[in-house]
Design a protein around this motif. Structure first.
Motif, PDB file in Angstrom:
ATOM      1  N   GLN A   1       0.887  -1.219  -0.079  1.00 18.17           N
ATOM      2  CA  GLN A   1      -0.020  -0.058   0.011  1.00 18.17           C
ATOM      3  C   GLN A   1       0.868   1.092  -0.105  1.00 18.17           C
ATOM      4  OE1 GLN A   1      -2.229  -1.379   3.672  1.00 18.17           O
ATOM      5  NE2 GLN A   1      -4.088  -1.210   2.132  1.00 18.17           N
ATOM      6  N   VAL A   2       2.042   1.308   0.916  1.00 15.99           N
ATOM      7  CA  VAL A   2       2.762   2.339   0.676  1.00 15.99           C
ATOM      8  C   VAL A   2       3.590   2.703  -0.693  1.00 15.99           C
ATOM      9  CG1 VAL A   2       4.962   3.375   1.688  1.00 15.99           C
ATOM     10  CG2 VAL A   2       3.489   2.363   3.233  1.00 15.99           C
ATOM     11  N   ASP A   3       3.891   1.362  -1.154  1.00 19.52           N
ATOM     12  CA  ASP A   3       4.808   1.381  -2.459  1.00 19.52           C
ATOM     13  C   ASP A   3       3.507   2.115  -3.768  1.00 19.52           C
ATOM     14  OD1 ASP A   3       6.824   0.460  -1.494  1.00 19.52           O
ATOM     15  OD2 ASP A   3       6.613  -1.487  -2.247  1.00 19.52           O
ATOM     16  N   ALA A   4       2.325   1.780  -3.352  1.00 20.84           N
ATOM     17  CA  ALA A   4       1.381   2.146  -4.355  1.00 20.84           C
ATOM     18  C   ALA A   4       1.293   3.748  -4.197  1.00 20.84           C
ATOM     19  CB  ALA A   4      -0.138   1.517  -4.215  1.00 20.84           C
ATOM     20  N   ALA A   5       1.212   4.113  -2.988  1.00 17.30           N
ATOM     21  CA  ALA A   5       0.808   5.532  -2.553  1.00 17.30           C
ATOM     22  C   ALA A   5       1.994   6.339  -3.134  1.00 17.30           C
ATOM     23  CB  ALA A   5       0.689   5.782  -1.244  1.00 17.30           C
ATOM     24  N   LEU A   6       3.283   5.782  -2.931  1.00 23.72           N
ATOM     25  CA  LEU A   6       4.459   6.552  -3.380  1.00 23.72           C
ATOM     26  C   LEU A   6       4.661   6.920  -4.969  1.00 23.72           C
ATOM     27  CD1 LEU A   6       7.145   4.927  -1.199  1.00 23.72           C
ATOM     28  CD2 LEU A   6       6.575   7.239  -1.156  1.00 23.72           C
ATOM     29  N   ALA A   7       3.735   6.151  -5.648  1.00 20.77           N
ATOM     30  CA  ALA A   7       3.765   6.342  -7.098  1.00 20.77           C
ATOM     31  C   ALA A   7       3.219   7.585  -7.338  1.00 20.77           C
ATOM     32  CB  ALA A   7       2.923   5.149  -7.901  1.00 20.77           C
ATOM     33  N   ASP A   8       2.262   8.168  -6.575  1.00 24.79           N
ATOM     34  CA  ASP A   8       1.747   9.362  -6.582  1.00 24.79           C
ATOM     35  C   ASP A   8       2.236  10.388  -5.698  1.00 24.79           C
ATOM     36  OD1 ASP A   8      -0.180   8.172  -8.410  1.00 24.79           O
ATOM     37  OD2 ASP A   8      -1.497   7.715  -6.730  1.00 24.79           O
ATOM     38  N   LEU A   9       3.353  10.237  -5.065  1.00 25.06           N
ATOM     39  CA  LEU A   9       3.914  11.274  -4.316  1.00 25.06           C
ATOM     40  C   LEU A   9       5.174  11.603  -4.691  1.00 25.06           C
ATOM     41  CD1 LEU A   9       2.822  10.020  -0.782  1.00 25.06           C
ATOM     42  CD2 LEU A   9       1.870  11.753  -1.898  1.00 25.06           C
ATOM     43  N   ASN A  10       5.219  12.594  -5.851  1.00 21.55           N
ATOM     44  CA  ASN A  10       6.827  12.840  -6.490  1.00 21.55           C
ATOM     45  C   ASN A  10       7.641  13.283  -5.149  1.00 21.55           C
ATOM     46  OD1 ASN A  10       8.706  13.340  -8.470  1.00 21.55           O
ATOM     47  ND2 ASN A  10       7.914  15.178  -8.804  1.00 21.55           N
ATOM     48  N   GLY A  11       8.919  12.899  -5.403  1.00 21.72           N
ATOM     49  CA  GLY A  11       9.802  13.269  -4.241  1.00 21.72           C
ATOM     50  C   GLY A  11       9.808  12.836  -2.977  1.00 21.72           C
ATOM     51  N   TRP A  12       8.915  11.740  -2.634  1.00 22.57           N
ATOM     52  CA  TRP A  12       8.722  11.290  -1.407  1.00 22.57           C
ATOM     53  C   TRP A  12       9.235   9.798  -1.459  1.00 22.57           C
ATOM     54  CZ3 TRP A  12       7.163  13.523   3.228  1.00 22.57           C
ATOM     55  CH2 TRP A  12       6.413  14.846   3.163  1.00 22.57           C
ATOM     56  N   GLU A  13       9.919   9.308  -0.073  1.00 19.35           N
ATOM     57  CA  GLU A  13      10.420   7.875  -0.091  1.00 19.35           C
ATOM     58  C   GLU A  13      10.100   7.451   0.999  1.00 19.35           C
ATOM     59  OE1 GLU A  13      14.686   8.035  -0.723  1.00 19.35           O
ATOM     60  OE2 GLU A  13      14.871   9.221   1.088  1.00 19.35           O
ATOM     61  N   ARG A  14       9.938   6.113   1.289  1.00 12.72           N
ATOM     62  CA  ARG A  14       9.833   5.516   2.544  1.00 12.72           C
ATOM     63  C   ARG A  14      11.508   5.186   3.258  1.00 12.72           C
ATOM     64  NH1 ARG A  14       6.780   0.262   2.611  1.00 12.72           N
ATOM     65  NH2 ARG A  14       7.669   0.089   0.685  1.00 12.72           N
ATOM     66  N   SER A  15      11.726   5.544   4.260  1.00 11.44           N
ATOM     67  CA  SER A  15      12.985   5.553   5.042  1.00 11.44           C
ATOM     68  C   SER A  15      12.813   5.408   6.423  1.00 11.44           C
ATOM     69  CB  SER A  15      13.546   6.887   4.602  1.00 11.44           C
ATOM     70  OG  SER A  15      14.816   6.828   5.478  1.00 11.44           O
ATOM     71  N   ASP A  16      13.351   4.048   7.058  1.00 12.50           N
ATOM     72  CA  ASP A  16      13.117   3.948   8.466  1.00 12.50           C
ATOM     73  C   ASP A  16      11.750   4.107   8.922  1.00 12.50           C
ATOM     74  OD1 ASP A  16      15.992   3.742   8.678  1.00 12.50           O
ATOM     75  OD2 ASP A  16      16.019   5.855   8.930  1.00 12.50           O
ATOM     76  N   GLY A  17      10.839   3.344   8.282  1.00 18.16           N
ATOM     77  CA  GLY A  17       9.466   3.342   8.833  1.00 18.16           C
ATOM     78  C   GLY A  17       8.636   4.653   8.576  1.00 18.16           C
TER      79      GLY A  17
END
Length: 94
Positions: A8-24
């Motif tokens: 779900q986070v990966d899918a959301a990141l596709a629409d959030l330019n410049g954001w990444e998942r880091s340390d939870g």
């Protein structure tokens, strides 16, 4: 509010330019043209966060501002964080 799965986070990141998942958490660093531009962006984000009662961690390093979102009370990334990430991007115009 449920913690989002990795998928779900990966899918959301596709629409959030410049954001990444880091340390939870969701993380985005933005380099502004001048120090005061970054401070102004922080002020605008802070006012919005206060209104929504969902506050990012904010780190200011000269012209670079880093926003970090995680729902501490839930122990991970939730829909609230994804929504706030999009709102922060709109607020700072990036």
């Amino acid at each position: 509010m449920a913690v989002l799965t990795n998928e779900q986070v990966d899918a959301a990141l596709a629409d959030l330019n410049g954001w990444e998942r880091s340390d939870g958490a969701l993380r985005r660093s933005i380099k502004f043209p001048a120090f005061l531009d970054g401070i102004d962006a922080v002020r605008r984000v802070a006012a919005h966060a206060e209104e929504k009662d969902h506050h990012p961690d904010i780190d200011i390093r000269w012209r670079t501002v880093t926003f970090v979102l995680v729902t501490h009370s839930e122990g991970g990334i939730t829909d609230k964080d994804v929504k706030m990430a999009g709102e922060i991007s709109r607020i700072v115009g990036q």
